[in-house]
Design a protein around this motif. Structure first.
Motif, PDB file in Angstrom:
ATOM      1  N   ARG A  78      17.329  67.572  -5.826  1.00  0.00           N
ATOM      2  CA  ARG A  78      16.807  67.520  -4.454  1.00  0.00           C
ATOM      3  C   ARG A  78      17.556  66.480  -3.623  1.00  0.00           C
ATOM      4  O   ARG A  78      17.848  66.696  -2.450  1.00  0.00           O
ATOM      5  CB  ARG A  78      15.320  67.179  -4.494  1.00  0.00           C
ATOM      6  CG  ARG A  78      14.709  67.049  -3.105  1.00  0.00           C
ATOM      7  CD  ARG A  78      13.280  66.565  -3.157  1.00  0.00           C
ATOM      8  NE  ARG A  78      12.767  66.261  -1.824  1.00  0.00           N
ATOM      9  CZ  ARG A  78      11.586  65.704  -1.588  1.00  0.00           C
ATOM     10  NH1 ARG A  78      10.803  65.395  -2.598  1.00  0.00           N
ATOM     11  NH2 ARG A  78      11.197  65.460  -0.357  1.00  0.00           N
ATOM     12  N   ALA A  79      17.869  65.332  -4.241  1.00  0.00           N
ATOM     13  CA  ALA A  79      18.610  64.299  -3.514  1.00  0.00           C
ATOM     14  C   ALA A  79      19.982  64.796  -3.095  1.00  0.00           C
ATOM     15  O   ALA A  79      20.428  64.563  -1.970  1.00  0.00           O
ATOM     16  CB  ALA A  79      18.727  63.052  -4.386  1.00  0.00           C
ATOM     17  N   VAL A  80      20.668  65.491  -4.008  1.00  0.00           N
ATOM     18  CA  VAL A  80      21.997  66.022  -3.671  1.00  0.00           C
ATOM     19  C   VAL A  80      21.893  67.062  -2.561  1.00  0.00           C
ATOM     20  O   VAL A  80      22.737  67.107  -1.654  1.00  0.00           O
ATOM     21  CB  VAL A  80      22.653  66.610  -4.936  1.00  0.00           C
ATOM     22  CG1 VAL A  80      23.904  67.403  -4.579  1.00  0.00           C
ATOM     23  CG2 VAL A  80      23.007  65.491  -5.896  1.00  0.00           C
ATOM     24  N   CYS A  81      20.856  67.876  -2.589  1.00  0.00           N
ATOM     25  CA  CYS A  81      20.671  68.869  -1.517  1.00  0.00           C
ATOM     26  C   CYS A  81      20.480  68.180  -0.170  1.00  0.00           C
ATOM     27  O   CYS A  81      21.046  68.615   0.845  1.00  0.00           O
ATOM     28  CB  CYS A  81      19.470  69.755  -1.843  1.00  0.00           C
ATOM     29  SG  CYS A  81      19.719  70.889  -3.216  1.00  0.00           S
ATOM     30  N   ASN A  82      19.704  67.119  -0.134  1.00  0.00           N
ATOM     31  CA  ASN A  82      19.514  66.385   1.117  1.00  0.00           C
ATOM     32  C   ASN A  82      20.814  65.755   1.602  1.00  0.00           C
ATOM     33  O   ASN A  82      21.115  65.765   2.802  1.00  0.00           O
ATOM     34  CB  ASN A  82      18.454  65.295   0.918  1.00  0.00           C
ATOM     35  CG  ASN A  82      17.050  65.813   1.138  1.00  0.00           C
ATOM     36  OD1 ASN A  82      16.824  67.013   1.114  1.00  0.00           O
ATOM     37  ND2 ASN A  82      16.113  64.926   1.328  1.00  0.00           N
ATOM     38  N   LEU A  83      21.583  65.206   0.684  1.00  0.00           N
ATOM     39  CA  LEU A  83      22.850  64.586   1.071  1.00  0.00           C
ATOM     40  C   LEU A  83      23.841  65.634   1.569  1.00  0.00           C
ATOM     41  O   LEU A  83      24.597  65.380   2.520  1.00  0.00           O
ATOM     42  CB  LEU A  83      23.435  63.813  -0.113  1.00  0.00           C
ATOM     43  CG  LEU A  83      22.629  62.587  -0.562  1.00  0.00           C
ATOM     44  CD1 LEU A  83      23.237  61.989  -1.818  1.00  0.00           C
ATOM     45  CD2 LEU A  83      22.583  61.550   0.549  1.00  0.00           C
ATOM     46  N   VAL A  84      23.850  66.804   0.952  1.00  0.00           N
ATOM     47  CA  VAL A  84      24.728  67.887   1.426  1.00  0.00           C
ATOM     48  C   VAL A  84      24.318  68.333   2.818  1.00  0.00           C
ATOM     49  O   VAL A  84      25.165  68.544   3.702  1.00  0.00           O
ATOM     50  CB  VAL A  84      24.694  69.074   0.434  1.00  0.00           C
ATOM     51  CG1 VAL A  84      25.406  70.287   1.017  1.00  0.00           C
ATOM     52  CG2 VAL A  84      25.349  68.679  -0.872  1.00  0.00           C
ATOM     53  N   ALA A  85      23.009  68.456   3.037  1.00  0.00           N
ATOM     54  CA  ALA A  85      22.540  68.872   4.365  1.00  0.00           C
ATOM     55  C   ALA A  85      22.914  67.854   5.425  1.00  0.00           C
ATOM     56  O   ALA A  85      23.381  68.204   6.516  1.00  0.00           O
ATOM     57  CB  ALA A  85      21.024  69.067   4.324  1.00  0.00           C
TER      58      ALA A  85
END
Length: 827
Positions: A78-85
């Motif tokens: 989830r953290a990586v998804c937020n950083l990608v967004a």
């Protein structure tokens, strides 16, 4: 024969095995210590039972370990998804972007999490998405109904997943993501360093033994001991592997690294080595050169640094809308940050061998330097020369005018670790929750009151849990003061209750202002919130006294986990009171919760007089907790019995009648047997044994007063029937007969035993007769239907007064029976 000391490898093997066994058997060791300190356990339990104690907790931890690993991997994704967004939102686009309904809905969630619809419009305009490429609103609403509020991979809003992994829409976005991940990894590395010197380091704070002085007595070279101890510190660490490793692995996989797993493991191992050697040197230097006060100040600062760094990570990686300002900072930061420990696996994708050399070289150099510095520090031995704190002249007079409260405030001023744990940590955890889930601040109605109450009662876990342990080995001095020990602890509990009420008040004002609540509604909610926080603070202080073992050699700084869960259960039940829509129901619930707090404090007060006596205890007497337990058992049994008897009751007899009689009989027998088993003189304490003349006169007076009050009750029933038709109806004739039998025979005996026997007797131990009578009458009224509260309260006052005057419980039973006979029979 020449003696040859053991080498470094043998010492390392021994220390590593000892550390692993200490982690696995920590619960067993603590249980064995408590049993060894207890005189009863030594005589009633053998060595085999002590040897097996704690094994269940160890097995449970082993079974839950895979759950923790999976949870860490899920949160990292989830953290990586937020950083990608966030990276795609900051990086410039490569032309217009046509959104599918799914991707548009994910963008809609991001905007809604940021509490701003303009955020969505700005992102779409930034990427050149015009109105004709946006899906119709009706389709979005259908999608919302289908997908609900489940969590989505926000990375899919800005990137596409293919068979080969994540395909980036633009190279600038990929660079922004790499820079932001490097900063996040550096924050996690700082958190690991702060954690090594934080409140969990018992050897640094003086609350545990320092192992190094014991190791220095071994016939082993100092350098070998230091190297072995450094390797032990490097290996026995959990925080880097549950935080740094999974997010590094997920980030490298998103960047397309072919060796994501080995690189993540190597980076985490390097950070663990760096943290271990820095901890060894810092712990040794601080123990030998600094006073206890300085070391605790360092602990408090490191604990605060840990909270700040973890809050920053959660704000960036787990918030519903990625903060774009952080990504702008990451882009402007120097590129050399990617070469520092913790972040070099990400930098290795750009500069290759230079990052690997920096990532391996810095921990290796730190290891060599730390071993040399620690060996030099310990060359004169491990005797602490500056461990005793010197007090300034007249320092003991500061705060003397405030008495016990001044002592507690001075403790907060001098012990920074205690200050952080008691004041900063509760507020920081709630602030962290608001960062991760900003919708908590938008709650309306009872949600604001519940959140503010949670802030207050969680704050009580810091200071109120240590009202006894903060005295340490000077506890015996409290018995030499010209005030009672109970008064000392009461003042300390009041001080912490005031601090917790300040927490809750600030939270209530902030949340209500943010949600746009009415000032009148805020005032009403704040009264109930502060009342609940005040009561929960006294519950926490009572549990700290009940759960402490003052006969142990070491001062018990932390409360046992079972008492913590009990406090969370009791204090959390007040949230049900705050969620009640009717004001009268909240008043009744608050009175019941205050009674629970008083019952806990009464039990703690009984134990305060015998804290230093390992054998003596208070004489068995009635307590308010006995009344609460009996009342709870009665209502639960009544509910269960009514449900079980309902299919068998038929039309001639109401199921509630049989349920009441069955529950009352079982409760009476259980209460009497339980009190006799404790050694309580049941008949004299409950007023069941009195002289014949006083009993007869009391019963006659009760019948006369009950009949007179019943006549007033008839007029009151007629008034209720006019205001609310059907409020005094008793149903069919068969049901009326059963209700009359219960009202005249069963109810007076059961209710008088509960409220004028157990409850009134427990309240009279410490409260004045007036307070005890009014308090028991209020609770007696609250268990009846709300329209009858005024008259039932008068009945409770008269029954309690007659019980005290005559000394017999049968007098109040006769008054209650006469009143019910007139009201139920003639209404």
């Amino acid at each position: 024969m020449t003696f040859r000391p053991p080498g470094t490898l043998r010492v390392l093997r021994t220390l590593a095995w000892t550390s692993a066994m200490r982690l696995l058997r920590s619960a067993s060791v603590q249980r064995a210590r408590r049993q060894a300190a207890s005189p009863d356990s030594r005589s009633s339990r053998g060595a085999s039972s002590r040897r097996r104690s704690g094994a269940g907790l160890t097995w449970m931890i082993g079974l839950l370990l895979p759950v923790f690993v999976v949870q860490a991997l899920v949160m990292s994704d989830r953290a990586v998804c937020n950083l990608v967004a966030g990276a795609h939102a900051v990086a410039p686009g490569d032309g217009p972007l046509v959104l599918s309904p799914d991707l548009y809905w994910d963008l809609y969630l991001v905007a809604e999490g940021n509490s701003s619809r303009q955020r969505l419009a700005s992102v779409l305009d930034e990427h050149g998405v015009d109105e004709q490429h946006r899906p119709p609103r009706a389709r979005i609403e259908r999608m919302a109904a289908q997908r609900g509020s489940a969590g989505f991979a926000l990375a899919e809003s800005f990137a596409e997943r293919g068979a080969s992994g994540l395909r980036w829409r633009s190279e600038p976005a990929k660079d922004v993501f790499a820079a932001s991940v490097a900063v996040v990894l550096l924050l996690l590395t700082l958190a690991c360093l702060f954690s090594a010197f934080g409140a969990r380091n018992t050897a640094l704070g003086g609350r545990g033994e320092w192992v190094q002085w014991w190791l220095m007595t071994f016939p082993v070279a100092t350098r070998s001991l230091v190297v072995a101890r450094a390797l032990e510190y490097c290996l026995v660490q959990l925080l880097p592997w549950f935080t740094l490793f999974p997010i590094t692995w997920a980030a490298l996989a998103a960047l397309g690294a072919g060796w994501a797993l080995p690189l993540a493991a190597a980076g985490t191992l390097a950070v663990a080595a760096l943290v271990g050697v820095v901890r060894l040197w810092g712990e040794s230097w601080l123990r030998l050169r600094c006073s206890l006060r300085t070391r605790r100040n360092v602990q408090g600062a490191c604990t605060l640094g840990l909270l700040v760094s973890m809050a920053a990570v959660f704000w960036v990686a787990f918030s519903e809308s990625p903060p774009l300002a952080f990504f702008d900072f990451a882009v402007e930061a120097p590129a050399a940050l990617a070469l520092l420990p913790g972040a070099w696996p990400v930098g290795a994708l750009g500069v290759g061998g230079l990052a690997v050399a920096a990532g391996v070289g810095v921990p290796a150099a730190a290891f060599v330097g730390s071993v040399a510095a620690t060996t030099r520090c310990l060359r004169g031995g491990a005797t602490e020369a500056a461990g005793v704190e010197r007090a300034a002249p007249g320092a003991w007079m500061r705060g003397a005018g405030l008495g016990v409260c001044g002592k507690e405030l001075a403790l907060l001023r001098r012990d920074r670790t205690f200050l952080v744990q008691a004041v900063v940590v509760p507020m920081a955890i709630i602030a962290l929750q608001l960062i991760v889930n900003p919708r908590l601040g938008d709650a309306r109605g009872p949600g604001v009151a519940i959140i503010a109450y949670v802030v207050g009662f969680y704050g009580a876990m810091g200071g109120c849990f240590q009202v006894l342990s903060s005295e340490g080995r000077a506890l015996w001095l409290l018995y030499a003061l010209p005030v009672s020990v109970e008064e000392v602890f009461r003042q300390k509990a009041r001080l912490w209750a005031i601090i917790c009420c300040c927490f809750a008040g600030v939270a209530a004002v902030v949340f209500s202002t943010r949600a746009g609540a009415d000032i009148d509604a805020l005032s009403e909610q704040l009264v109930f919130v502060l009342f609940g926080v005040w009561s929960s603070a006294h519950i926490a202080a009572s549990l700290s006294v009940l759960g402490a073992n003052t006969t142990q050699d070491a001062v018990q700084r932390q409360l046992k986990q079972s008492y913590v869960w009990l406090y969370l259960l009791l204090a959390g039940s007040y949230s049900v009171v705050l969620s009640m829509p009717a004001l009268e129901h909240r008043v009744a619930g608050a009175a019941a919760f205050a009674t629970v707090a008083y019952a806990m404090w009464q039990r703690a007060a009984d134990r305060m007089r015998w804290l230093l006596d390992p054998v003596g205890e208070a004489a068995p007497r009635l307590t308010v907790m006995d009344a609460g337990a009996a009342t709870l058992v009665f209502f639960v049994l009544q509910l269960v019995a009514s449900r079980l008897i309902w299919p068998l009751a038929g039309a001639a007899l109401h199921a509630r009648t049989l349920g009441f009689v069955t529950a009352g009989a079982v409760t009476l027998c259980w209460s009497l047997l339980r009190l006799r088993a404790r050694g309580v003189p049941v008949f004299s304490e409950l007023g069941l044994r009195a002289s014949g003349r006083s009993r007869v006169s009391g019963v006659a007076t009760g019948l006369a007063v009950g009949a007179a009050l019943g006549a007033i009750g008839l007029s009151y029933a007629q008034l209720l029937e006019r205001l609310a038709p059907g409020a005094t109806s008793v149903g069919a004739p068969a049901q009326f007969a059963s209700s009359l039998a219960v009202a005249v025979l069963a109810a007076p005996v059961v209710e008088e035993l509960l409220f004028r026997g157990l409850l009134l007797g427990g309240l009279l131990r410490q409260a004045t007769p007036l307070v005890a009578v009014v308090w028991s009458a209020l609770l007696f009224a609250f268990v009846h239907p709300m329209p009858w509260w005024p008259l039932v309260f008068v009945l409770g006052v008269l029954c309690a007064a007659l019980r005290l005057r005559s000394g017999s419980l049968w007098a109040s039973v006769s008054l209650h029976a006469a009143y019910n006979a007139v009201v139920v029979g003639l209404a």
